[in-house]
Design an enzyme around this catalytic site. Structure first.
Site, PDB file in Angstrom:
ATOM      1  N   VAL A 107      14.098  15.992  -4.417  1.00 23.07           N
ATOM      2  CA  VAL A 107      13.559  16.107  -2.945  1.00 23.07           C
ATOM      3  C   VAL A 107      13.326  14.691  -2.147  1.00 23.07           C
ATOM      4  O   VAL A 107      12.724  14.682  -1.400  1.00 23.07           O
ATOM      5  CB  VAL A 107      13.189  17.168  -2.185  1.00 23.07           C
ATOM      6  N   GLY A 108      12.564  13.801  -3.308  1.00 22.65           N
ATOM      7  CA  GLY A 108      11.969  12.955  -2.610  1.00 22.65           C
ATOM      8  C   GLY A 108      11.949  11.759  -3.593  1.00 22.65           C
ATOM      9  O   GLY A 108      11.837  11.927  -4.779  1.00 22.65           O
ATOM     10  N   LYS A 109      11.952  10.364  -3.296  1.00 21.20           N
ATOM     11  CA  LYS A 109      10.992   9.441  -4.473  1.00 21.20           C
ATOM     12  C   LYS A 109      10.440   8.732  -3.669  1.00 21.20           C
ATOM     13  O   LYS A 109      11.087   7.539  -2.014  1.00 21.20           O
ATOM     14  CB  LYS A 109      13.295   9.010  -3.980  1.00 21.20           C
ATOM     15  N   GLY A 110       9.584   7.969  -4.400  1.00 24.62           N
ATOM     16  CA  GLY A 110       8.916   7.353  -4.122  1.00 24.62           C
ATOM     17  C   GLY A 110       9.118   5.843  -5.018  1.00 24.62           C
ATOM     18  O   GLY A 110       9.822   5.212  -5.480  1.00 24.62           O
ATOM     19  N   ARG A 111       8.004   4.831  -4.410  1.00 25.15           N
ATOM     20  CA  ARG A 111       7.522   3.920  -5.712  1.00 25.15           C
ATOM     21  C   ARG A 111       7.354   4.032  -7.040  1.00 25.15           C
ATOM     22  O   ARG A 111       7.871   2.981  -7.605  1.00 25.15           O
ATOM     23  CB  ARG A 111       6.148   3.057  -5.094  1.00 25.15           C
ATOM     24  N   PHE A 112       6.651   4.513  -7.170  1.00 25.96           N
ATOM     25  CA  PHE A 112       6.504   5.448  -8.534  1.00 25.96           C
ATOM     26  C   PHE A 112       6.905   6.966  -9.108  1.00 25.96           C
ATOM     27  O   PHE A 112       6.847   6.821 -10.667  1.00 25.96           O
ATOM     28  CB  PHE A 112       4.657   5.829  -8.572  1.00 25.96           C
ATOM     29  N   GLU A 171       9.745  10.483  -9.076  1.00 22.37           N
ATOM     30  CA  GLU A 171      11.220  10.590  -7.822  1.00 22.37           C
ATOM     31  C   GLU A 171      10.109  12.612  -8.279  1.00 22.37           C
ATOM     32  O   GLU A 171       8.955  12.695  -9.158  1.00 22.37           O
ATOM     33  CB  GLU A 171      11.992  11.299  -8.908  1.00 22.37           C
ATOM     34  N   VAL A 172      10.287  12.965  -7.092  1.00 26.01           N
ATOM     35  CA  VAL A 172       9.690  14.753  -6.509  1.00 26.01           C
ATOM     36  C   VAL A 172      11.584  15.826  -7.041  1.00 26.01           C
ATOM     37  O   VAL A 172      12.588  15.577  -6.017  1.00 26.01           O
ATOM     38  CB  VAL A 172       8.759  14.930  -5.750  1.00 26.01           C
ATOM     39  N   ASP A 196      -3.284   6.089   0.977  1.00 27.78           N
ATOM     40  CA  ASP A 196      -2.059   5.766   0.872  1.00 27.78           C
ATOM     41  C   ASP A 196      -1.724   6.655   2.172  1.00 27.78           C
ATOM     42  O   ASP A 196      -0.844   7.249   2.415  1.00 27.78           O
ATOM     43  CB  ASP A 196      -1.313   5.986   0.653  1.00 27.78           C
TER      44      ASP A 196
END
Length: 713
Positions: free
Chosen positions: A396-401, A403-404, A525
């Site tokens: 459901v989500g992906k960031g710099r550090f 994945e969700v 952030d």
């Protein structure tokens, strides 16, 4: 005196040092018609529980009593008992024309004047009541008592009223008027009383001519004449210092000096001129008043019986007591304040969650009453060796550090499961996982506007070692996604804005809503993609990988090493140019407030209360690239002092106008001019009644929700 038997002569030699005789007999006791008797005063041994006061102590004295009810001892010597078992004793013997020649002390094991003394006959009162004893050579009367000088006037009867029935007055007090040497009357109606003074010869002294002296004299004597007073003489010459105490008649000179008017209570030494040294002399009229002569009239007297070493601790008692009272008052104030905060929090909690038992969750605040995850599991680190039965489902989500994933937490005894969110960090991002885990693990972080945390785990998978954070799952996604799909009404704007400010205020606060101390946290952030929307349209903060605990123990170097972090689009001016005041921890909170202002602008731009609502745009919109760099934002924010546009049409709504004023104050270029998060939360609370000003429908869905992956985390 007549010849005395050898045994009596030995006893007389033992007491001769203490014996003083008087050459006169008080006139009120002269009765020439009676036989001559002797009056002997001594101390008798007894097993007494406490030391007694001084007694009259004289040898055989020829005297004449009224032979009816009482005698006066006519003894001028006072001596301290040498043993604690001793008591005051008086003997009266009638032997015809010649009084006996000696006196003695005796113990219980022997007879006193051949008369056995029984233990039960020893004194139990302060009256020396004589009783007759049978002796071969005359009449013997003896008494015992245990009060100070109680043998000065022994009674010939145990009953003070005895004798009045026969018409006789008991001569306890003989009326007369006596004047002292200065012409001052002695107490009228009383028998003249001679003074008690310290009486020692010249003794070496360690006193200097200042402060207060101790005579160190252990002899107390009754002055021979009623006019005599107590005197002390301090001398100093080239060789030594001496102190002398005595009785003296003030009508006579002493060392060629006339005594001044004496002080009643204190002996104040006054200097007298002498050749070849110093001489100080003082006089006083109180009992033993010359024991502690003083060189100063304003001298604060030391407490008798208390060592000098104890005076300093005793003098410190008042300030210590005051300090104790202040600390106790402050402690009571803190306890009372905490109770008030508890009551206030419970009131607010019940108004928000009517079905919630707030008393049971003062320390553990539920994230969302409709969340799938149990609150009893929140903010715990899984220390069990057995991993939780979690099965990741949908990305459901992906960031710099990290994945969700949306995941299923299976129940132990059934096929049912709870929906949770799993944030998976690769092995290389251990530091980010550990920082976020440490922030979440603080029990004081729990708040309804902070993402609810379940546990943290280390896992070995086919893709290598991974680090997991398991939290609550919120189906509405992050705030950026929600705003891009929905146009909101004023009521939604108020809910989102107020809950956002409440969450940030809790992070920044140094205490929980219950009043418990807590370490402040700065997010560093803050952006719309790091804020989740709950099912009740309130916000909760997430993604604490870059967060910092503002521990007072952190040094300036520790803070400087934290680096320039965050997302460039949402960075405050002082972060962009790396000029944060590291000596003031509040500076870090002010950067969060700036970022919060940009998020509030995003929420406001999607509210139908402003009029025409445009498509969603992040702050600064098309002025910068989709993912601007720091240098690009410096040109916009620092050089041009640019901020997202607030159109005039927005200000037609009273509530929007107040929100815009708050936003403007929060993104001020000067960090110290910005509002605090708590102040913003309070402003939103005051706007709640403005909900009725908007008659437009809420949450107009623009795009159907889906499970698309968010790449902006």
């Amino acid at each position: 005196m007549s010849a005395a038997p050898p045994r009596r002569l030995c006893w007389l030699l033992q007491v001769v040092f203490w014996t003083l005789t008087s050459s006169t007999v008080p006139p009120m006791f002269r009765d020439t018609g009676e036989s001559i008797m002797d009056f002997h005063i001594m101390q008798q041994f007894k097993d007494a529980p406490e030391p007694l006061e001084p007694c009259k102590w004289c040898g055989d004295l020829s005297t004449r009593c009224n032979l009816r009810d009482a005698c006066y001892s006519n003894c001028s010597t006072i001596a301290n008992c040498k043993k604690r078992e001793e008591t005051c004793t008086a003997l009266r013997r009638i032997t015809g024309e010649s009084p006996p020649s000696d006196a003695l002390c005796d113990g219980l094991e022997r007879g006193l004047y051949v008369s056995t003394v029984l233990a039960e006959e020893y004194p139990s009162s302060d009256v020396c009541a004589m009783e007759e004893r049978k002796v071969a050579d005359g009449n013997l009367y003896m008494c015992f008592c245990r009060e100070e000088l109680c043998n000065v006037q022994p009674a010939l009867t145990k009953d003070p009223e005895h004798g009045k029935a026969e018409g006789h007055e008991i001569p306890w007090i003989v009326p007369l008027l006596v004047k002292d040497a200065y012409g001052n009357p002695v107490i009228e109606g009383d028998m003249p009383i001679r003074k008690l003074c310290k009486f020692c010869d010249v003794k070496p002294s360690a006193c200097k001519n200042e402060g207060r002296c101790n005579s160190s004299c252990d002899i107390t004597a009754t002055c021979v004449d009623v006019d005599e007073i107590c005197v002390a003489i301090w001398r100093k010459n080239d060789e030594n210092v001496t102190l002398e105490t005595l009785c003296h008649d003030p009508k006579l000179t002493l060392y060629n000096y006339t005594l001044e008017q004496p002080d009643k209570g204190r002996c104040i030494l006054k200097e007298r001129k002498v050749a070849g040294g110093l001489l100080y002399l003082c006089a006083c009229t109180g009992d033993e008043c010359n024991e502690f002569p003083s060189f100063s009239e304003v001298e604060v007297e030391e407490w008798k019986g208390i060592p000098k070493a104890m005076l300093i601790p005793i003098s410190l008692l008042p300030p210590i007591l005051i300090a104790f009272l202040v600390i106790t008052t402050f402690y009571c104030y803190r306890i009372n304040r905490r109770k008030k905060l508890h009551r206030k929090w419970e009131k607010d909690c019940k108004s928000r969650h009517p079905n919630m038992d707030c008393s049971d969750i003062r320390a553990i605040m539920m994230d969302d009453d409709r969340s799938d995850i149990s609150s009893t599991c929140a903010n715990n680190l899984n220390h069990n060796t057995e991993l939780l039965p979690i099965e990741p489902d949908t990305l459901v989500g992906k960031g710099r550090f990290a994945e969700v994933y949306k995941a299923k937490l299976k129940q132990n005894t059934s096929d049912q499961f709870e929906t949770v969110a799993v944030k998976i960090f690769p092995y290389e991002e251990y530091a980010s996982w550990k920082n976020e885990k440490d922030i979440f693990s603080d029990i004081n972080l729990k708040h309804e506007n902070v993402l609810q945390f379940l546990t943290a785990e280390e896992r070995k998978t086919e893709r290598g070692k991974q680090y997991w954070l398991i939290t609550a799952f919120h189906s509405k996604g992050n705030l950026q996604e929600y705003l891009s799909r929905h146009i909101i009404c004023w009521g939604d704007l108020w809910k989102l804005g107020e809950s956002l400010a409440q969450g940030i205020a809790h992070l920044h606060s140094d205490h929980t809503p219950c009043g418990r101390p807590k370490t402040p946290v700065v997010h560093r952030d803050l952006k719309s993609s790091n804020i989740l929307v709950k099912s009740d349209l309130t916000c909760c903060l997430c993604d604490f990988g870059l967060s910092l605990r503002l521990d007072p123990m952190l040094s300036v170097d520790d803070l400087a090493n934290s680096g320039q972090v965050g997302t460039a689009r949402y960075m405050a001016p002082e972060v962009l140019e790396s000029r944060i005041n590291l000596e003031n921890l509040e500076s870090f909170k002010q950067t969060d407030v700036y970022s919060m202002a940009l998020v509030l602008w995003e929420i406001t731009s999607r509210c139908n209360a402003i009029g025409e609502v445009k498509d969603y745009e992040p702050p600064f919109g098309s002025k910068v690239r989709e993912h601007p760099c720091v240098e690009s934002m410096k040109d916009n924010v620092l050089r041009d002092r640019g901020r997202p546009e607030i159109q005039n049409s927005w200000l037609s709504h009273q509530g929007i106008q107040l929100v815009c004023e708050t936003i403007t104050e929060c993104w001020d270029h000067d960090p110290e001019a910005r509002l605090t998060a708590q102040c913003v939360a309070e402003r939103f609370s005051e706007m709640e009644h403005l909900d009725s000003l908007s008659d437009r429908s809420c949450s107009e869905e623009k795009i159907p929700e889906d499970c698309s992956v968010d790449d902006t985390m």
